[in-house]
Design an enzyme around this catalytic site. Structure first.
Site, PDB file in Angstrom:
ATOM      1  N   GLU A   4       0.816  -1.199   0.000  1.00 51.83           N
ATOM      2  CA  GLU A   4       0.000   0.000   0.000  1.00 51.83           C
ATOM      3  C   GLU A   4       0.857   1.260   0.000  1.00 51.83           C
ATOM      4  O   GLU A   4       1.945   1.300   0.581  1.00 51.83           O
ATOM      5  CB  GLU A   4      -0.913   0.011   1.228  1.00 51.83           C
ATOM      6  N   CYS A  12       3.503   8.467   1.280  1.00 49.90           N
ATOM      7  CA  CYS A  12       3.955   7.510   2.282  1.00 49.90           C
ATOM      8  C   CYS A  12       4.226   6.185   1.566  1.00 49.90           C
ATOM      9  O   CYS A  12       3.316   5.563   1.023  1.00 49.90           O
ATOM     10  CB  CYS A  12       2.857   7.381   3.333  1.00 49.90           C
ATOM     11  N   CYS A  67       6.145  -6.973   7.551  1.00 47.27           N
ATOM     12  CA  CYS A  67       7.215  -6.454   8.404  1.00 47.27           C
ATOM     13  C   CYS A  67       7.566  -7.508   9.430  1.00 47.27           C
ATOM     14  O   CYS A  67       6.706  -8.270   9.870  1.00 47.27           O
ATOM     15  CB  CYS A  67       6.750  -5.179   9.115  1.00 47.27           C
ATOM     16  N   CYS A 121       0.835  -2.073  15.651  1.00 44.01           N
ATOM     17  CA  CYS A 121       0.869  -1.815  14.208  1.00 44.01           C
ATOM     18  C   CYS A 121       0.229  -2.977  13.451  1.00 44.01           C
ATOM     19  O   CYS A 121       0.584  -4.136  13.667  1.00 44.01           O
ATOM     20  CB  CYS A 121       2.315  -1.632  13.744  1.00 44.01           C
ATOM     21  N   CYS A 138      -1.682   5.922   9.495  1.00 40.27           N
ATOM     22  CA  CYS A 138      -0.498   5.218  10.010  1.00 40.27           C
ATOM     23  C   CYS A 138      -0.904   3.937  10.706  1.00 40.27           C
ATOM     24  O   CYS A 138      -1.814   3.941  11.529  1.00 40.27           O
ATOM     25  CB  CYS A 138       0.210   6.005  11.099  1.00 40.27           C
TER      26      CYS A 138
HETATM   27  N1  SAH Z   1       9.102   0.607  10.425  1.00 38.34           N
HETATM   28  C1  SAH Z   1       9.218   2.026  10.347  1.00 38.34           C
HETATM   29  C2  SAH Z   1       8.302   2.701   9.363  1.00 38.34           C
HETATM   30  C3  SAH Z   1       6.828   2.280   9.316  1.00 38.34           C
HETATM   31  S1  SAH Z   1       5.682   2.840  10.520  1.00 38.34           S
HETATM   32  C4  SAH Z   1       9.073   2.636  11.723  1.00 38.34           C
HETATM   33  O1  SAH Z   1       8.763   1.902  12.660  1.00 38.34           O
HETATM   34  O2  SAH Z   1       9.329   3.815  11.882  1.00 38.34           O
HETATM   35  C5  SAH Z   1       5.433   4.532  10.373  1.00 38.34           C
HETATM   36  C6  SAH Z   1       4.935   5.154  11.708  1.00 38.34           C
HETATM   37  O3  SAH Z   1       3.564   4.819  12.008  1.00 38.34           O
HETATM   38  C7  SAH Z   1       5.764   4.683  12.877  1.00 38.34           C
HETATM   39  O4  SAH Z   1       6.090   5.717  13.734  1.00 38.34           O
HETATM   40  C8  SAH Z   1       4.809   3.719  13.518  1.00 38.34           C
HETATM   41  O5  SAH Z   1       5.165   3.500  14.834  1.00 38.34           O
HETATM   42  C9  SAH Z   1       3.483   4.417  13.342  1.00 38.34           C
HETATM   43  N2  SAH Z   1       2.337   3.517  13.572  1.00 38.34           N
HETATM   44  C10 SAH Z   1       2.300   2.189  13.408  1.00 38.34           C
HETATM   45  N3  SAH Z   1       1.091   1.705  13.740  1.00 38.34           N
HETATM   46  C11 SAH Z   1       0.338   2.733  14.109  1.00 38.34           C
HETATM   47  C12 SAH Z   1      -1.032   2.886  14.522  1.00 38.34           C
HETATM   48  N4  SAH Z   1      -1.838   1.832  14.613  1.00 38.34           N
HETATM   49  N5  SAH Z   1      -1.473   4.113  14.796  1.00 38.34           N
HETATM   50  C13 SAH Z   1      -0.659   5.181  14.670  1.00 38.34           C
HETATM   51  N6  SAH Z   1       0.626   5.115  14.278  1.00 38.34           N
HETATM   52  C14 SAH Z   1       1.122   3.910  14.003  1.00 38.34           C
END
Ligand code: SAH
Length: 374
Positions: free
Chosen positions: A99, A112, A119, A126, A348
């Site tokens: 996505e 994004c 992952c 997440c 996110c």
């Molecule tokens: N693996 C990388 C990039 C992907 S996540 C990282 O961890 O930075 C991108 C951002 O979204 C990260 O800060 C992650 O912690 C946040 N994120 C993941 N799941 C989320 C959720 N359910 N709600 C809000 N932010 C979330």
């Protein structure tokens, strides 16, 4: 190995950055400057057909179409949110999908981008983590998301005015665990012959793969976001299991090296997802102040985006404001990220794509936890 070239035996030109494409051209007996011309066609003009590359000799175009290809993932689904956010699901060869999300704001448009199918890091809040890990994306599949998003935005009257001014590697996956392919794609985002974005507008987000953070600093000049989410090790390990391997003190040492000495311009963006009753209390804010005071950084407070069976709730606006106040009083710059695109599951942590073969997730626990690349 088969002798006859099938479609997938050909090299994908999107897998090369400019230096790589020049080398490739030299290896097939062509002048390296031809590679620069091709890069411009591909990324500045959005051309994916050799026949349209009119400043290349017909013989070169023919040769290229025999030995190489311009491969882009297929558009499986396109969604436009009520707030203008676009989300696409792209289908890859082999059946997986990923996505990509575009978020328009007043003076900028942020894309994004995903770096892996699924992952391996298992962050507990997440949804991508629930999918398991399948494989790394190729460079072409990473930069291909920028190519496709540019193309698709321009095609629809509703989004024709939207421009990609910023790229954040915050889609599915941990970009620093796909280092080499990531770097080639970043080079193309920054290259004036390709997308020409400034280093302030290209951000790599990481859960804290420390050796790769140091390596990134030496390799390509981009902005860094670190997913922190807690300022004490016990809590952070619960949220981001990678913290067991790379605890907060070492993470901060690495961030200090990233920022460097005397150069006040470089900073780190710390992301902090706000989980009700978990990491959003005043004591957590005070721990964060203690950790970050004096460090050149910004904190981005992200309201948790819920998904099925996550087991977490989004913090209330009051809790987020109270948290923000404590940071603010202690002169830590913090912003509250607005939730965008959640009506199309594009916010996110809601990115799921489709991971067909999750067996590697099982493998992960049989091998040293995060594989050898760490
Ligand atoms: N693996 C990388 C990039 C992907 S996540 C990282 O961890 O930075 C991108 C951002 O979204 C990260 O800060 C992650 O912690 C946040 N994120 C993941 N799941 C989320 C959720 N359910 N709600 C809000 N932010 C979330």
């Amino acid at each position: 190995m088969s002798v006859t070239a099938t479609k997938t035996d050909r090299v994908n030109l999107l897998d090369y950055d400019r230096a790589g494409l020049r080398e490739y051209f030299a290896s097939i007996g062509e002048k390296p400057f031809r590679a620069d011309q091709v890069i411009k066609w591909l990324y500045q003009h959005g051309v994916a057909d050799f026949d349209e590359m009119s400043n290349l000799a017909v013989s070169l175009r023919q040769k290229l179409s025999q030995v190489s290809e311009i491969y882009l993932p297929e558009v499986e689904q396109a969604n436009l949110s009520a707030d203008g956010t676009s989300k696409w699901i792209f289908r890859l060869r082999g059946g997986n999908s990923i996505e990509t999300v575009f978020i328009p704001e007043k003076n900028r448009g942020t894309l994004c981008v995903s770096s892996q199918v699924g992952c391996a890091l298992d962050c507990s809040f997440c949804s991508t983590a629930r999918q398991g890990f399948n494989r790394n994306l190729s460079s072409g599949e990473i930069i291909g998301q920028v190519w496709l998003a540019t193309h698709l935005l321009a095609q629809s009257p509703a989004t024709r005015e939207h421009r990609i001014t910023n790229v954040v590697m915050m889609g599915m996956g941990e970009p620093l665990l796909n280092f080499n392919n990531l770097v080639k794609a970043l080079n193309l985002m920054l290259d004036d012959s390709a997308y020409g974005l400034s280093k302030r507008r290209v951000t790599v987000s990481t859960s804290g793969v420390l050796p790769a953070m140091d390596k990134l600093k030496e390799t390509v000049d981009v902005s860094l976001a670190v997913s922190l989410h807690a300022a004490n090790d016990a809590l952070r390990s619960r949220l981001v299991p990678l913290n067991d391997k790379y605890p907060i003190s070492e993470l901060m040492d690495t961030c200090r090296r990233w920022v460097g000495q005397g150069d006040r311009k470089r900073h780190v963006m710390f992301e902090y997802v706000m989980l009700e009753g978990v990491n959003d209390q005043p004591e957590h804010a005070r721990q964060l102040v203690k950790l970050l005071k004096g460090f050149p950084c910004k904190v981005n407070l992200i309201p948790f985006n819920p998904f099925e069976q996550s087991g977490y709730q989004r913090s209330s606006d009051e809790a987020i404001d109270r948290f923000w106040q404590i940071l603010h009083k202690n002169r830590i710059v913090a912003t509250k990220r607005k939730t965008r695109g959640d009506d199309i599951d594009g916010a996110c942590g809601q990115l799921a794509g489709q991971v067909n073969d999750r067996s590697k997730r099982v493998l992960k626990f049989m091998k040293p936890r995060y594989g050898e690349s760490l």
